[in-house]
Scaffold this active site. Structure first.
Site, PDB file in Angstrom:
ATOM      1  CD  GLU A   9      -1.813  -2.059   2.162  1.00 13.82           C
ATOM      2  OE1 GLU A   9      -0.704  -1.998   2.914  1.00 13.82           O
ATOM      3  OE2 GLU A   9      -2.394  -3.217   1.889  1.00 13.82           O
ATOM      4  CE1 TYR A  21       7.564   0.676  -3.428  1.00 14.30           C
ATOM      5  CE2 TYR A  21       5.498   1.931  -3.171  1.00 14.30           C
ATOM      6  CZ  TYR A  21       6.695   1.248  -2.718  1.00 14.30           C
ATOM      7  OH  TYR A  21       7.023   1.519  -1.341  1.00 14.30           O
TER       8      TYR A  21
END
Ligand code: COA
Length: 150
Positions: free
Chosen positions: A109, A121
């Site tokens: 998250e 990411y």
């Protein structure tokens, strides 16, 4: 620089790095201590890696395995050495380890406003697969759910 598994003597430095970073996940010190409690016969296990050079620790990553899935719990790179591939080194280490252990995927998250981490990411191959409304407090914010299939 080199990447190695963290050990209990790294905890004070890990906590210092974490405290210096606003968007990092913030844990009480004892939660870092539990990372090093043996996990034989437990369904989950935690792993932490650090990056260091001759000047000391530059970064750390903490992840947890639950069944075949890994959760990236925290990653922090010291402010003075960002954008030099240090976080990518740590992610590569986690991915290699999770693959070697037949992991099925890595989840994470990230605060919706944390554009730098989201870019990191995405570049590492994570897909943004969901949104968890008002997941974070102080300030309240949505989480983006990231997933890397292994
Ligand atoms: C997010 C963080 C871990 C990135 O660490 P890093 O070592 O600078 O990342 P890398 O150098 O490996 O970056 C790899 C790629 O990610 C992207 N990226 C990383 N930081 C970025 C930023 N601030 N803005 C835009 N893109 C970024 C870039 O594509 C970068 O490649 P490039 O430098 O060749 O353009 C670091 O900024 C940090 O510690 N932030 C505070 C803590 C935090 O937010 N942790 C994540 C909580 S979920």
């Amino acid at each position: 620089v080199r990447v190695r598994l963290a050990s209990p003597i790294d905890i004070p430095t890990i906590v210092d790095l974490e405290r210096a970073s606003t968007p990092a996940a913030h844990w009480p010190r004892h939660q870092y201590e539990t990372l090093f409690v043996p996990t034989r016969d437990r369904p989950s296990e935690s792993k932490a890696w650090v990056v260091e050079d001759e000047s000391g620790m530059l970064a750390f990553l903490v992840a947890r395995r639950v069944g075949a899935e890994w959760e990236l719990e925290n990653i922090v790179v010291a402010e003075g050495v960002r954008r030099r591939g240090v976080a990518t080194l740590l992610l590569d280490k986690l991915v290699a380890h999770a693959r070697a252990e037949q992991g099925s995927g890595i989840f994470l998250e990230v605060r919706a406003s944390n554009e730098g981490a989201r870019a990191l990411y995405r570049k590492a191959g994570f897909e943004e697969v969901g949104l968890r409304k008002s997941y974070y407090a102080n300030p309240c914010e949505d989480a983006i759910l990231g997933r890397l299939r292994l």
